[in-house]
Scaffold this motif. Structure first.
Motif, PDB file in Angstrom:
ATOM      1  N   GLU A   1      65.702 -42.215 -78.491  1.00 36.23           N
ATOM      2  CA  GLU A   1      65.644 -43.645 -78.241  1.00 36.23           C
ATOM      3  C   GLU A   1      65.605 -43.875 -76.737  1.00 36.23           C
ATOM      4  OE1 GLU A   1      65.474 -46.313 -80.279  1.00 36.23           O
ATOM      5  OE2 GLU A   1      65.141 -44.867 -81.906  1.00 36.23           O
ATOM      6  N   PRO A   2      64.891 -44.901 -76.278  1.00 36.22           N
ATOM      7  CA  PRO A   2      64.848 -45.152 -74.833  1.00 36.22           C
ATOM      8  C   PRO A   2      66.212 -45.552 -74.288  1.00 36.22           C
ATOM      9  CG  PRO A   2      63.812 -46.939 -76.036  1.00 36.22           C
ATOM     10  CD  PRO A   2      64.082 -45.861 -77.037  1.00 36.22           C
ATOM     11  N   LEU A   3      66.429 -45.188 -73.023  1.00 38.35           N
ATOM     12  CA  LEU A   3      67.678 -45.588 -72.357  1.00 38.35           C
ATOM     13  C   LEU A   3      67.707 -47.102 -72.195  1.00 38.35           C
ATOM     14  CD1 LEU A   3      67.743 -42.857 -69.546  1.00 38.35           C
ATOM     15  CD2 LEU A   3      68.969 -42.821 -71.729  1.00 38.35           C
ATOM     16  N   TYR A   4      66.566 -47.647 -71.824  1.00 34.05           N
ATOM     17  CA  TYR A   4      66.410 -49.093 -71.693  1.00 34.05           C
ATOM     18  C   TYR A   4      64.924 -49.379 -71.535  1.00 34.05           C
ATOM     19  CZ  TYR A   4      66.619 -47.485 -66.803  1.00 34.05           C
ATOM     20  OH  TYR A   4      66.437 -46.797 -65.635  1.00 34.05           O
ATOM     21  N   THR A   5      64.579 -50.631 -71.491  1.00 37.59           N
ATOM     22  CA  THR A   5      63.177 -51.033 -71.373  1.00 37.59           C
ATOM     23  C   THR A   5      62.990 -51.895 -70.137  1.00 37.59           C
ATOM     24  OG1 THR A   5      62.876 -50.973 -73.767  1.00 37.59           O
ATOM     25  CG2 THR A   5      61.261 -52.220 -72.493  1.00 37.59           C
ATOM     26  N   LEU A   6      62.013 -51.523 -69.344  1.00 41.50           N
ATOM     27  CA  LEU A   6      61.675 -52.311 -68.160  1.00 41.50           C
ATOM     28  C   LEU A   6      60.683 -53.406 -68.531  1.00 41.50           C
ATOM     29  CD1 LEU A   6      61.160 -49.545 -65.419  1.00 41.50           C
ATOM     30  CD2 LEU A   6      63.136 -51.050 -65.690  1.00 41.50           C
ATOM     31  N   PHE A   7      60.837 -54.561 -67.915  1.00 40.06           N
ATOM     32  CA  PHE A   7      59.889 -55.669 -68.051  1.00 40.06           C
ATOM     33  C   PHE A   7      59.647 -56.056 -69.513  1.00 40.06           C
ATOM     34  CE2 PHE A   7      58.508 -52.955 -64.423  1.00 40.06           C
ATOM     35  CZ  PHE A   7      59.015 -53.744 -63.408  1.00 40.06           C
ATOM     36  N   ALA A   8      60.728 -56.052 -70.286  1.00 37.97           N
ATOM     37  CA  ALA A   8      60.615 -56.388 -71.708  1.00 37.97           C
ATOM     38  C   ALA A   8      60.005 -57.765 -71.894  1.00 37.97           C
ATOM     39  CB  ALA A   8      62.001 -56.327 -72.355  1.00 37.97           C
ATOM     40  N   GLY A   9      59.124 -57.856 -72.863  1.00 36.75           N
ATOM     41  CA  GLY A   9      58.491 -59.130 -73.175  1.00 36.75           C
ATOM     42  C   GLY A   9      57.288 -59.470 -72.330  1.00 36.75           C
TER      43      GLY A   9
ATOM     44  N   PHE B   1      53.761 -55.541 -69.013  1.00 36.92           N
ATOM     45  CA  PHE B   1      54.169 -54.283 -68.396  1.00 36.92           C
ATOM     46  C   PHE B   1      55.411 -53.683 -69.051  1.00 36.92           C
ATOM     47  CE2 PHE B   1      52.149 -56.766 -64.907  1.00 36.92           C
ATOM     48  CZ  PHE B   1      51.014 -55.972 -64.768  1.00 36.92           C
ATOM     49  N   GLU B   2      55.738 -54.121 -70.253  1.00 39.17           N
ATOM     50  CA  GLU B   2      56.915 -53.597 -70.949  1.00 39.17           C
ATOM     51  C   GLU B   2      56.821 -52.079 -71.074  1.00 39.17           C
ATOM     52  OE1 GLU B   2      58.665 -53.842 -75.452  1.00 39.17           O
ATOM     53  OE2 GLU B   2      58.188 -55.733 -74.450  1.00 39.17           O
ATOM     54  N   SER B   3      57.845 -51.369 -70.585  1.00 33.96           N
ATOM     55  CA  SER B   3      57.811 -49.911 -70.541  1.00 33.96           C
ATOM     56  C   SER B   3      59.174 -49.330 -70.911  1.00 33.96           C
ATOM     57  CB  SER B   3      57.427 -49.429 -69.132  1.00 33.96           C
ATOM     58  OG  SER B   3      56.189 -49.973 -68.728  1.00 33.96           O
ATOM     59  N   PRO B   4      59.249 -48.559 -71.996  1.00 35.92           N
ATOM     60  CA  PRO B   4      60.501 -47.899 -72.335  1.00 35.92           C
ATOM     61  C   PRO B   4      60.796 -46.757 -71.367  1.00 35.92           C
ATOM     62  CG  PRO B   4      58.766 -47.222 -73.838  1.00 35.92           C
ATOM     63  CD  PRO B   4      58.182 -48.293 -72.973  1.00 35.92           C
ATOM     64  N   VAL B   5      62.046 -46.601 -70.984  1.00 30.03           N
ATOM     65  CA  VAL B   5      62.465 -45.542 -70.061  1.00 30.03           C
ATOM     66  C   VAL B   5      63.347 -44.565 -70.825  1.00 30.03           C
ATOM     67  CG1 VAL B   5      63.771 -45.006 -67.974  1.00 30.03           C
ATOM     68  CG2 VAL B   5      62.326 -47.047 -68.055  1.00 30.03           C
ATOM     69  N   TYR B   6      62.925 -43.313 -70.897  1.00 28.18           N
ATOM     70  CA  TYR B   6      63.669 -42.286 -71.630  1.00 28.18           C
ATOM     71  C   TYR B   6      64.471 -41.377 -70.699  1.00 28.18           C
ATOM     72  CZ  TYR B   6      60.748 -43.626 -75.606  1.00 28.18           C
ATOM     73  OH  TYR B   6      60.128 -44.340 -76.607  1.00 28.18           O
TER      74      TYR B   6
ATOM     75  N   GLN C   1      48.169 -50.590 -70.113  1.00 27.46           N
ATOM     76  CA  GLN C   1      48.717 -51.671 -70.932  1.00 27.46           C
ATOM     77  C   GLN C   1      48.031 -52.995 -70.630  1.00 27.46           C
ATOM     78  OE1 GLN C   1      52.838 -51.362 -69.896  1.00 27.46           O
ATOM     79  NE2 GLN C   1      53.299 -49.845 -71.471  1.00 27.46           N
ATOM     80  N   LEU C   2      47.791 -53.250 -69.368  1.00 27.53           N
ATOM     81  CA  LEU C   2      47.093 -54.475 -68.981  1.00 27.53           C
ATOM     82  C   LEU C   2      45.677 -54.488 -69.538  1.00 27.53           C
ATOM     83  CD1 LEU C   2      47.091 -57.094 -67.324  1.00 27.53           C
ATOM     84  CD2 LEU C   2      46.335 -55.748 -65.344  1.00 27.53           C
ATOM     85  N   LEU C   3      45.014 -53.329 -69.480  1.00 23.22           N
ATOM     86  CA  LEU C   3      43.662 -53.214 -70.028  1.00 23.22           C
ATOM     87  C   LEU C   3      43.660 -53.525 -71.520  1.00 23.22           C
ATOM     88  CD1 LEU C   3      40.670 -52.389 -69.814  1.00 23.22           C
ATOM     89  CD2 LEU C   3      41.405 -50.013 -70.174  1.00 23.22           C
ATOM     90  N   GLY C   4      44.670 -53.003 -72.230  1.00 24.14           N
ATOM     91  CA  GLY C   4      44.761 -53.267 -73.660  1.00 24.14           C
ATOM     92  C   GLY C   4      44.891 -54.744 -73.963  1.00 24.14           C
TER      93      GLY C   4
END
Length: 640
Positions: free
Chosen positions: A197-205, A208-213, A285-288
């Protein structure tokens, strides 16, 4: 080695190899960049057998050799232990050419050493997929698995291979580049997102939302998939080479062997994970998100956008922002438009390669084309992209345009994929609607692929620049052909290749030409930017920058035409070649076009020497006395 002693003497008299920053060659001379020109023994060099002249111009120390300069250059590099940078236009470190051209040349140069195995791997992957499609193999069997590993290994671990070749090109230690790449594809790191599980998520919502493991000394690390990627390792090795050189200057010799690579790795690997990873991840992610928005706005525009830029996205690793969306679409709704819109790119690229295969006279390109074509049809585009289309530039651009047209057609028909798996021709079944079967959307796929292929083939064949410098026959082949041909020297009349004003050779600025030591001849100050063949014969030398050309006539005369003075520094800009080395040409045939105003604007004289490099084979050479001359007017008369 034929020129070993000459090479040793030249190196010694330019101040030794420690005084040489770099050395390249043009069509007649070695071009040194010396640390201190005062250390060079110019007078000794001038008197040396094998040296025609010595000049200082444009920040270069030029040692004029003559027609055999490539052989002397090879000896210089080997004897001096210097880095080979080839001809002047190939030299690394120049700031010449557009950013795009420099980028493409860099990418293609890095891929050149692996073209053979790249094509072979693509063939194995393609045929393995074919064997599954026709029922000879199944994906669960050991035969398939071993063949798949054989064909896929290079692509999966491509960053490691590129780590070596890119680091070498940037002047660093190749094995350090490989270790950097090994860290990027290290299985334990690639597997973390699926196992924890990720430690936390940057920029959630946000987009650029990115999980940090994992973290590195408290700094968040955004992991991405680096296997099969290209740009991240090239960027990493670029900076690694600079870091390594800087460390080498300040590290004591006694510990340099292991301290320099250790600290290079300790700096660049975390930097790559912390900086390059997030940039690539966020960009993808932005491209998507942009792609989904564009598709909702207009499927046709989205098709042109995705189809036209898909190969570029893959090069930069940005496609990873689209793949998860496509997979999720199939899993949730049973269909996806994204992977359908990029369907035509492999067919467009295959058609471009087919046109090159048919038209090129370059043996290396012709040999690489068949496997690249076949693997592209099967959906494996790397051999064609990096080995052929990208180095030639125009076919690459044409492939993008044709793929964009195909993508727009697919968007128009509303085609979607309904299954995951299969590339190239093996993706056709994924387009069949599970309920409607071969519906209009599927027919649209066939039309899009056909249009993309025909358009790409026609444009590449007629406008792909296949006969220009990128596909010129290797110099060694031309030299070999020349050596095998026995020509009896005969009298010869040579017409003017230019329109302009004639100038006595001894009056031009370049002393190497003016002295006549490179051969007797005449110069023309051109008023029209066209150089035609003054004789019928064979192109014995076509310099890659298109500023100089040599022709051997059917009667044995060896003619060198050099457009302007020091124009090699323009790196081909404002010159367009229309023939390739080794080509047969007729008298009056257009050889080169050049932009007179732009060349003058860049500060280069256009005085063009036309010399007979084998003047010693003739008893007399007579020159025209006409001051104003036109293309086709009598210029030189050679008497045996």
């Amino acid at each position: 080695m034929k020129y070993e002693q000459l090479a040793k003497d030249i190196i010694e008299n330019v101040g030794g190899k420690e005084n040489v920053n770099s050395v390249v060659h043009c069509i007649t001379r070695l071009r040194f960049k010396l640390k201190d020109e005062e250390k060079a023994n110019t007078e000794v060099l001038k008197e040396m057998d094998g040296v025609v002249a010595v000049m200082k111009s444009a920040g270069q120390y030029q040692v004029v050799i003559g027609n055999h300069v490539p052989d002397v250059y090879k000896a210089i590099v080997e004897v001096g232990g210097l880095e080979s940078k080839g001809s002047a236009d190939e030299a690394d470190g120049g700031d010449k050419g557009s950013l795009l051209n420099r980028f493409i040349d860099m990418i293609s140069g890095i891929f050149t050493p692996i073209l053979g195995v790249l094509a072979a791997s693509g063939m194995i992957k393609g045929f393995n997929a074919l064997f599954v499609a026709i029922g000879w193999l199944n994906e669960e069997g050991g035969t398939y698995q071993i063949l798949n590993a054989t064909g896929d290994a290079l692509f999966y671990f491509l960053p490691i291979i590129l780590g070596y070749s890119a680091m070498k090109k940037f002047g660093g230690t190749p094995f350090v580049g490989m270790v950097i790449a090994m860290a990027l594809v290290y299985p334990a790191l690639e597997g973390i997102p699926g196992a924890a599980e990720p430690l936390y998520t940057l920029f959630a919502g946000t987009v650029f939302e990115s999980p940090v493991y994992i973290e590195f000394f408290g700094i968040p690390v955004i992991l991405m998939t680096y296997s099969m990627s290209v740009i991240p390792i090239i960027v990493a090795t670029f900076f690694a080479a600079k870091i390594e050189k800087a460390l080498a200057k300040i590290t004591p010799n006694v510990v340099k062997m292991f301290f320099v690579p250790m600290f290079t790795l300790l700096i660049i690997v975390p930097l790559t994970f912390i900086v390059i990873g997030p940039i690539a991840t966020w960009a993808s992610q932005l491209l998507g998100q942009v792609t989904v928005w564009v598709y909702d706005l207009s499927p046709i525009i989205a098709g042109a956008f995705l189809g036209g830029f898909w190969m570029v996205f893959v090069m930069f690793g940005l496609h990873w922002g689209l793949i998860p969306i496509a997979f999720n679409n199939v899993a949730v709704s049973g269909e996806d438009p994204i992977l359908a819109l990029i369907f035509v790119h492999s067919f467009a690229l295959a058609a471009a390669v087919l046109a090159i295969w048919i038209k090129t006279k370059n043996e290396t390109t012709k040999t690489l084309s068949p496997p690249a074509f076949i693997s592209s049809i099967f959906g494996v585009t790397e051999p064609a992209l990096y080995g052929i289309a990208l180095p030639l530039k125009r076919p690459f651009v044409i492939s993008l345009i044709s793929s964009a047209v195909g993508g727009a057609i697919i968007g128009l028909f509303g085609t979607k994929i309904h299954l995951l798996g299969g590339l190239g021709i093996f993706q056709f079944p994924a387009m069949i609607h599970p309920e409607e079967g071969l519906n209009t959307a599927f027919i649209g796929t066939i039309i899009a692929a056909a249009v993309g292929m025909v358009l790409s083939f026609v444009l590449t064949y007629f406008f792909g620049g296949i006969n220009q410098k990128a596909t010129a026959a290797p110099a060694a082949e031309a030299a070999s052909a020349k050596e095998e041909t026995v020509i009896t020297i005969q009298n010869e009349d040579i017409v003017s290749p230019l329109t302009g004003e004639t100038i006595a050779l001894e009056k031009i600025e370049d002393t190497a030409f003016a002295s006549g030591t490179l051969g007797k001849g005449i110069a023309v100050e051109p008023t029209e930017g066209k150089l035609i063949s003054p004789v019928s014969g064979t192109v014995s030398a076509m310099f890659p920058t298109n500023h100089a050309i040599g022709i051997t006539t059917e009667n044995g005369a060896e003619i060198l035409m050099h457009i302007g003075m020091d124009t090699v520094q323009l790196d081909g800009k404002h010159f367009t070649g229309h023939v390739e080395q080794g080509a047969k040409v007729d008298k009056g045939q257009l050889l080169i076009e050049f932009d007179i105003p732009e060349i003058k604007k860049a500060g280069f004289p256009l005085t063009t020497p036309i010399i007979i490099t084998n003047s010693g084979d003739y008893k007399d050479i007579a020159f025209t006395e006409t001051k104003q001359i036109k293309i086709g007017d009598p210029l030189l008369s050679l008497e045996k």
